[in-house]
Design an enzyme around this catalytic site. Structure first.
Site, PDB file in Angstrom:
ATOM      1  N   ALA A   1      -6.411  -7.032  -4.466  1.00 42.84           N
ATOM      2  CA  ALA A   1      -5.431  -8.117  -4.545  1.00 42.84           C
ATOM      3  C   ALA A   1      -4.115  -7.563  -4.027  1.00 42.84           C
ATOM      4  O   ALA A   1      -3.884  -6.348  -4.073  1.00 42.84           O
ATOM      5  CB  ALA A   1      -5.286  -8.562  -5.992  1.00 42.84           C
TER       6      ALA A   1
ATOM      7  N   GLY B   1      -9.919  -6.160  -6.046  1.00 43.24           N
ATOM      8  CA  GLY B   1     -10.377  -7.496  -5.640  1.00 43.24           C
ATOM      9  C   GLY B   1     -11.246  -7.461  -4.389  1.00 43.24           C
ATOM     10  O   GLY B   1     -12.051  -8.374  -4.174  1.00 43.24           O
TER      11      GLY B   1
ATOM     12  N   GLU C   1     -14.599  -6.630  -5.622  1.00 41.13           N
ATOM     13  CA  GLU C   1     -15.042  -7.821  -6.368  1.00 41.13           C
ATOM     14  C   GLU C   1     -15.505  -8.921  -5.400  1.00 41.13           C
ATOM     15  O   GLU C   1     -16.484  -9.619  -5.667  1.00 41.13           O
ATOM     16  CB  GLU C   1     -13.909  -8.313  -7.270  1.00 41.13           C
ATOM     17  CG  GLU C   1     -13.633  -7.320  -8.398  1.00 41.13           C
ATOM     18  CD  GLU C   1     -12.457  -7.709  -9.272  1.00 41.13           C
ATOM     19  OE1 GLU C   1     -11.328  -7.773  -8.746  1.00 41.13           O
ATOM     20  OE2 GLU C   1     -12.665  -7.969 -10.464  1.00 41.13           O
TER      21      GLU C   1
ATOM     22  N   GLU D   1      -8.055  -0.714 -10.773  1.00 42.66           N
ATOM     23  CA  GLU D   1      -7.050  -1.510 -11.491  1.00 42.66           C
ATOM     24  C   GLU D   1      -6.367  -0.768 -12.629  1.00 42.66           C
ATOM     25  O   GLU D   1      -5.195  -0.980 -12.903  1.00 42.66           O
ATOM     26  CB  GLU D   1      -7.683  -2.803 -12.032  1.00 42.66           C
ATOM     27  CG  GLU D   1      -7.879  -3.889 -10.986  1.00 42.66           C
ATOM     28  CD  GLU D   1      -9.200  -3.790 -10.238  1.00 42.66           C
ATOM     29  OE1 GLU D   1      -9.843  -2.718 -10.278  1.00 42.66           O
ATOM     30  OE2 GLU D   1      -9.580  -4.785  -9.602  1.00 42.66           O
TER      31      GLU D   1
HETATM   32  N1  CO8 Z   1      -1.737  -4.737  -1.962  1.00 45.86           N
HETATM   33  C1  CO8 Z   1      -0.673  -4.762  -1.137  1.00 45.86           C
HETATM   34  N2  CO8 Z   1      -0.498  -3.894  -0.117  1.00 45.86           N
HETATM   35  C2  CO8 Z   1      -1.430  -2.947   0.042  1.00 45.86           C
HETATM   36  C3  CO8 Z   1      -2.560  -2.849  -0.790  1.00 45.86           C
HETATM   37  C4  CO8 Z   1      -2.699  -3.810  -1.826  1.00 45.86           C
HETATM   38  N3  CO8 Z   1      -3.771  -3.828  -2.642  1.00 45.86           N
HETATM   39  N4  CO8 Z   1      -3.296  -1.790  -0.395  1.00 45.86           N
HETATM   40  C5  CO8 Z   1      -2.652  -1.261   0.673  1.00 45.86           C
HETATM   41  N5  CO8 Z   1      -1.525  -1.948   0.930  1.00 45.86           N
HETATM   42  C6  CO8 Z   1      -0.544  -1.713   1.974  1.00 45.86           C
HETATM   43  C7  CO8 Z   1       0.320  -0.484   1.643  1.00 45.86           C
HETATM   44  O1  CO8 Z   1       1.364  -0.842   0.749  1.00 45.86           O
HETATM   45  C8  CO8 Z   1       0.805  -0.103   3.022  1.00 45.86           C
HETATM   46  O2  CO8 Z   1       1.839  -0.989   3.397  1.00 45.86           O
HETATM   47  P1  CO8 Z   1       3.239  -0.370   3.989  1.00 45.86           P
HETATM   48  O3  CO8 Z   1       2.818   0.281   5.277  1.00 45.86           O
HETATM   49  O4  CO8 Z   1       4.078  -1.589   4.169  1.00 45.86           O
HETATM   50  O5  CO8 Z   1       3.742   0.623   2.983  1.00 45.86           O
HETATM   51  C9  CO8 Z   1      -0.392  -0.433   3.939  1.00 45.86           C
HETATM   52  O6  CO8 Z   1      -1.199  -1.366   3.190  1.00 45.86           O
HETATM   53  C10 CO8 Z   1      -1.247   0.777   4.285  1.00 45.86           C
HETATM   54  O7  CO8 Z   1      -1.613   1.403   3.046  1.00 45.86           O
HETATM   55  P2  CO8 Z   1      -1.329   2.953   2.745  1.00 45.86           P
HETATM   56  O8  CO8 Z   1      -0.161   3.436   3.527  1.00 45.86           O
HETATM   57  O9  CO8 Z   1      -1.285   3.106   1.253  1.00 45.86           O
HETATM   58  O10 CO8 Z   1      -2.658   3.592   3.361  1.00 45.86           O
HETATM   59  P3  CO8 Z   1      -3.383   4.933   2.897  1.00 45.86           P
HETATM   60  O11 CO8 Z   1      -4.416   5.237   3.931  1.00 45.86           O
HETATM   61  O12 CO8 Z   1      -2.389   5.995   2.580  1.00 45.86           O
HETATM   62  O13 CO8 Z   1      -4.129   4.546   1.507  1.00 45.86           O
HETATM   63  C11 CO8 Z   1      -5.412   3.147   0.038  1.00 45.86           C
HETATM   64  C12 CO8 Z   1      -5.130   3.583   1.516  1.00 45.86           C
HETATM   65  C13 CO8 Z   1      -6.032   4.318  -0.713  1.00 45.86           C
HETATM   66  C14 CO8 Z   1      -6.400   2.001   0.115  1.00 45.86           C
HETATM   67  C15 CO8 Z   1      -4.081   2.725  -0.621  1.00 45.86           C
HETATM   68  O14 CO8 Z   1      -3.438   1.778   0.213  1.00 45.86           O
HETATM   69  C16 CO8 Z   1      -4.226   2.105  -1.982  1.00 45.86           C
HETATM   70  O15 CO8 Z   1      -4.452   2.795  -2.956  1.00 45.86           O
HETATM   71  N6  CO8 Z   1      -4.105   0.751  -2.060  1.00 45.86           N
HETATM   72  C17 CO8 Z   1      -4.131   0.041  -3.318  1.00 45.86           C
HETATM   73  C18 CO8 Z   1      -5.546  -0.108  -3.805  1.00 45.86           C
HETATM   74  C19 CO8 Z   1      -5.561  -0.822  -5.137  1.00 45.86           C
HETATM   75  O16 CO8 Z   1      -5.000  -0.363  -6.127  1.00 45.86           O
HETATM   76  N7  CO8 Z   1      -6.239  -1.970  -5.164  1.00 45.86           N
HETATM   77  C20 CO8 Z   1      -6.397  -2.733  -6.368  1.00 45.86           C
HETATM   78  C21 CO8 Z   1      -5.335  -3.775  -6.479  1.00 45.86           C
HETATM   79  S1  CO8 Z   1      -5.390  -4.615  -8.036  1.00 45.86           S
HETATM   80  C22 CO8 Z   1      -6.618  -5.758  -7.838  1.00 45.86           C
HETATM   81  O17 CO8 Z   1      -7.256  -5.818  -6.829  1.00 45.86           O
HETATM   82  C23 CO8 Z   1      -6.822  -6.668  -9.009  1.00 45.86           C
HETATM   83  C24 CO8 Z   1      -7.862  -7.735  -8.721  1.00 45.86           C
HETATM   84  C25 CO8 Z   1      -7.812  -8.828  -9.744  1.00 45.86           C
HETATM   85  C26 CO8 Z   1      -6.689  -9.806  -9.490  1.00 45.86           C
HETATM   86  C27 CO8 Z   1      -6.781 -10.963 -10.403  1.00 45.86           C
HETATM   87  C28 CO8 Z   1      -5.821 -12.141 -10.101  1.00 45.86           C
HETATM   88  C29 CO8 Z   1      -4.369 -11.971 -10.027  1.00 45.86           C
END
Ligand code: CO8
Length: 259
Positions: free
Chosen positions: A66, A112, A115, A135
């Site tokens: 998400a 998500g 999921e 999460e």
């Molecule tokens: N949301 C928003 N932006 C994201 C997300 C995300 N989930 N994941 C990556 N991005 C963005 C980064 O912020 C970055 O943007 P910017 O260049 O503007 O800083 C860009 O994508 C590239 O990402 P990274 O620079 O972090 O790339 P890396 O190769 O260093 O890392 C990862 C890749 C490991 C995937 C890392 O981006 C990461 O850990 N992302 C977050 C993963 C995460 O925690 N996902 C779970 C989110 S919570 C969720 O999904 C809950 C679901 C239920 C929701 C229910 C309803 C509301």
């Protein structure tokens, strides 16, 4: 129909959906979810569509979760509402679709994103894919059906390990766990999905729909999803959640205090 965040195409009775937010690793914001709800409904009613392939744009991510940037203004009530709404219109709608959905996991499938893949009927991963439900690193739990579908697919022990450690697993581990059906080279991913759906296309559509309905009924008898949605909403009331999101946005490690 023109979408802002999706690329869609119907070709030889298959609907191809690409989530197209490559710079954000195809994260699911509200707009993506709303467009997915529309195209899933289209797939259900379009006679020309006999199967669906969902993937993410680029070579790095299927969907990295998400959109965390939208979380900042959520409270418990809003979090619960959004999780319930998303589950119904996107995740449960895919699972209950009369046409088979295949997730072509071309990279990170996190939160998500995993999921979404788990709501699909079949998952195929490319060799570079990484899968996980991170999460709890944000002070949350999965809110789009993850606690239920991961448990159904890999069993309680592995689901609890994956969710509470928040660690990612490789495509090969995911295949071993039964979380994905096949692991293939990234260049073969869509071809493998097409190969499966080309068989399905030759079968009786109403029988295919009935078979999906019956299989899904076998795993969805109790309402663990309701428990998940309520627990997910409560996470938004914690200070650890606020710390988790701020830490992600500030690109630092969170300091959780258990409150
Ligand atoms: N949301 C928003 N932006 C994201 C997300 C995300 N989930 N994941 C990556 N991005 C963005 C980064 O912020 C970055 O943007 P910017 O260049 O503007 O800083 C860009 O994508 C590239 O990402 P990274 O620079 O972090 O790339 P890396 O190769 O260093 O890392 C990862 C890749 C490991 C995937 C890392 O981006 C990461 O850990 N992302 C977050 C993963 C995460 O925690 N996902 C779970 C989110 S919570 C969720 O999904 C809950 C679901 C239920 C929701 C229910 C309803 C509301």
């Amino acid at each position: 129909m023109i979408y802002q965040n999706l690329i869609t195409e119907v070709k030889e009775h298959l609907l191809y959906i690409t989530i197209n937010r490559e710079k954000s690793l195809n994260a699911l914001n509200r707009s993506v979810l709303s467009e997915l709800a529309t195209v899933i409904d289209f797939a259900k009613h379009a006679d020309e569509v006999r199967g669906v392939i969902i993937t993410g744009a680029g070579e790095k991510a299927f969907v990295a979760g998400a959109d965390i940037k939208e979380f900042a203004d959520y409270d418990g009530k809003k979090g619960e509402e959004l999780a319930r709404d998303g589950q119904q219109k996107v995740f449960n709608a895919i699972e209950n679709s009369p046409k088979p959905f295949i997730a072509a996991i071309n990279g990170f499938a996190l939160g998500g994103g995993l999921e979404l893949a788990m709501a699909c009927h079949i998952r195929i991963a490319s060799e570079n894919a990484k899968l996980g439900l991170p999460e709890v690193t944000l002070g949350l739990i999965p809110g789009y059906g993850g606690t239920q579908r991961l448990t159904q697919l890999v069993g309680k022990g592995r689901a609890i390990e994956m969710i509470t450690t928040a660690n990612m697993i490789t495509a090969v581990q995911a295949e071993k766990f039964g979380l994905v059906n096949y692991v293939v080279a990234q260049t073969d991913l869509i071809g493998k999905a097409e190969e499966i759906l080309n068989f399905v296309k030759q079968r009786a559509p109403l029988a295919v729909a009935a078979a999906i309905r019956a299989v899904i009924a076998s795993v969805n008898e109790v309402d663990g999803y309701k428990v998940e949605v309520e627990s997910f909403g409560k996470c938004f009331e914690t200070s650890d959640f606020k710390e988790g999101v701020v830490a992600f946005l500030e690109k630092r490690k969170p300091q959780f205090v258990g409150k």
